[in-house]
Design an enzyme around this catalytic site. Structure first.
Site, mmCIF file in Angstrom:
data_model
loop_
_atom_site.group_PDB
_atom_site.id
_atom_site.type_symbol
_atom_site.label_atom_id
_atom_site.label_comp_id
_atom_site.label_asym_id
_atom_site.label_seq_id
_atom_site.Cartn_x
_atom_site.Cartn_y
_atom_site.Cartn_z
ATOM 1 N N HIS A 259 0.840 -1.187 0.000
ATOM 2 C CA HIS A 259 0.000 0.000 0.000
ATOM 3 C C HIS A 259 0.875 1.237 0.000
ATOM 4 O O HIS A 259 1.930 1.260 0.642
ATOM 5 C CB HIS A 259 -0.931 0.015 1.214
ATOM 6 C CG HIS A 259 -2.116 0.905 1.043
ATOM 7 N ND1 HIS A 259 -2.045 2.264 1.214
ATOM 8 C CD2 HIS A 259 -3.398 0.641 0.670
ATOM 9 C CE1 HIS A 259 -3.231 2.798 0.984
ATOM 10 N NE2 HIS A 259 -4.061 1.839 0.640
ATOM 11 N N ASP A 310 -8.148 -5.046 -0.330
ATOM 12 C CA ASP A 310 -8.649 -5.870 -1.429
ATOM 13 C C ASP A 310 -8.478 -7.369 -1.180
ATOM 14 O O ASP A 310 -9.240 -8.172 -1.722
ATOM 15 C CB ASP A 310 -7.928 -5.511 -2.732
ATOM 16 C CG ASP A 310 -8.159 -4.085 -3.141
ATOM 17 O OD1 ASP A 310 -9.341 -3.708 -3.281
ATOM 18 O OD2 ASP A 310 -7.188 -3.335 -3.309
#
Length: 381
Positions: A259, A310
């Protein structure tokens, strides 16, 4: 001129909508961990992101009624969805086009006063689940199921997919997933929406652009790719470690990991992992949870990679019998709440977003006439 690739670390606006502070995600000052623990309804979170406060009981009741009154879609939109069920057209492209069509058929789409903008926002938020559910059925040759006015957004969406009321645990899981995905600082799709809003364009254009940005596999499209990976490992009975090593050796990205902002853990992941475990247990699909845990453990121990929102959301949606190519549409169904809040905030800021780029191409080239150019082989420096 200092270059910030991908605008990493660059602060371009101020906001009161959401923030990431010390690895915690806050919605208008409320920690998402607390919102999940309190089982806050998605409708309350929408109100929070738009008004920056929790609604009163009366306000929430009215807000739900306004959303419910706008959930139905016209026969014209259904016909347009039917046309888009052709093969090889990605569902996110369908959603993008259909959102744009909503603006085409709204006679007040160009109105920019506060009341008109609010009505457009309500319509977009309310119709998104109906559009997605209708498309999911139409492409299977089934008729769309109209929404009910006595169900929450989460319950209504699951009902419109199947025509049956979902069990409480599935509704709770869907509601929680919608809450967790509702907003996330200045992510790519939100930035897209704000850039469009900064030009004072209409709301439908802003949301259409945001959907296009979310489609990409480096953003919202990652959850679809996550389940593609899990299916590939499972169907071919592959060794997880060998599969991941080969993927990394080829310099391929492992979707659902890493991320731009979080370096230790995505605070949303733990909630989705818990949901994945619960849902795989009751649906007897435990292999997806165990496989996901194997992938997470190996990448964390060997590469220091961490799962993002996700990764486990893919398993959560699969356990609700939702096709993997619809996962990102559900992301959009949630994130539109944040987009709409940011669009309104950006328009009030009244500042055009217009960054610069650093030119690195050739300079001072001289133009040659066409005849000379063909003889000499091109432009001369």
């Amino acid at each position: 001129m200092k270059i910030h690739k991908g605008l990493e670390g660059v602060v371009v606006s101020e906001t009161k909508i959401s923030s990431i502070v010390e690895n915690q995600l806050l919605f208008a000052g409320f920690n998402i961990d607390d919102l999940v623990a309190e089982r806050v309804q998605f409708e309350e979170v929408i109100f929070l992101l738009w008004y920056l406060r929790i609604p009163t009981n009366q306000e929430l009741k009215k807000f739900r009624q306004e959303l419910s009154s706008q959930m139905a879609i016209s026969d014209t939109i259904i016909t347009c969805l039917k046309i888009q069920t052709r093969q090889n057209l990605h569902p996110m492209s369908v959603l993008r086009s259909t959102i744009s069509l909503l603006g085409v058929f709204d006679p007040n789409a160009e109105a920019t006063d506060e009341r008109s903008t609010y009505l457009q926002s309500i319509a977009l938020q309310a119709k998104m689940p109906t559009i997605i559910a209708a498309y999911a059925r139409l492409r299977k040759g089934l008729d769309p199921i109209p929404p009910r006015n006595d169900l929450s957004i989460a319950a209504n969406f699951l009902y419109m997919l199947t025509g049956e009321l979902a069990e409480d645990i599935r509704v709770e899981a869907m509601n929680q997933a919608l809450v967790l995905h509702a907003d996330h600082d200045l992510n790519a799709s939100t930035f897209t929406a704000r850039v469009c809003a900064s030009t004072l364009s209409d709301v439908y254009s802003c949301i259409t652009g945001a959907v296009g940005s979310l489609k990409g596999p480096l953003h919202g499209g990652a959850n679809e790719k996550v389940f593609d990976m899990l299916k590939e490992i499972d169907s071919e009975n592959l060794n997880v470690e060998d599969y991941l090593n080969q993927k990394l050796d080829r310099k391929e990205k492992v979707m659902g990991f890493g991320h731009r902002v979080y370096k230790t853990e995505d605070p949303r992941k733990k909630h989705l992992k818990k949901l994945a475990k619960e849902l795989t247990t009751i649906t007897q699909k435990e292999q997806w949870y165990f496989l996901s845990c194997q992938v997470e453990r190996y990448l964390k121990e060997t590469k220091g990679l961490i799962p993002n929102v996700d990764f486990y959301s893919a398993t959560v949606y699969h356990c609700m019998d939702i096709d993997s190519d619809l996962f990102t549409l559900i992301f959009a169904m949630s994130r539109v709440s944040g987009w709409l809040g940011h669009i309104n905030e950006q328009k009030k800021e009244d500042c055009l977003i217009r960054p610069r780029s650093h030119y690195i191409g050739p300079k001072q080239l001289k133009y040659s006439e066409l005849n000379n150019r063909m003889q000499s082989g091109g432009m001369e420096a």
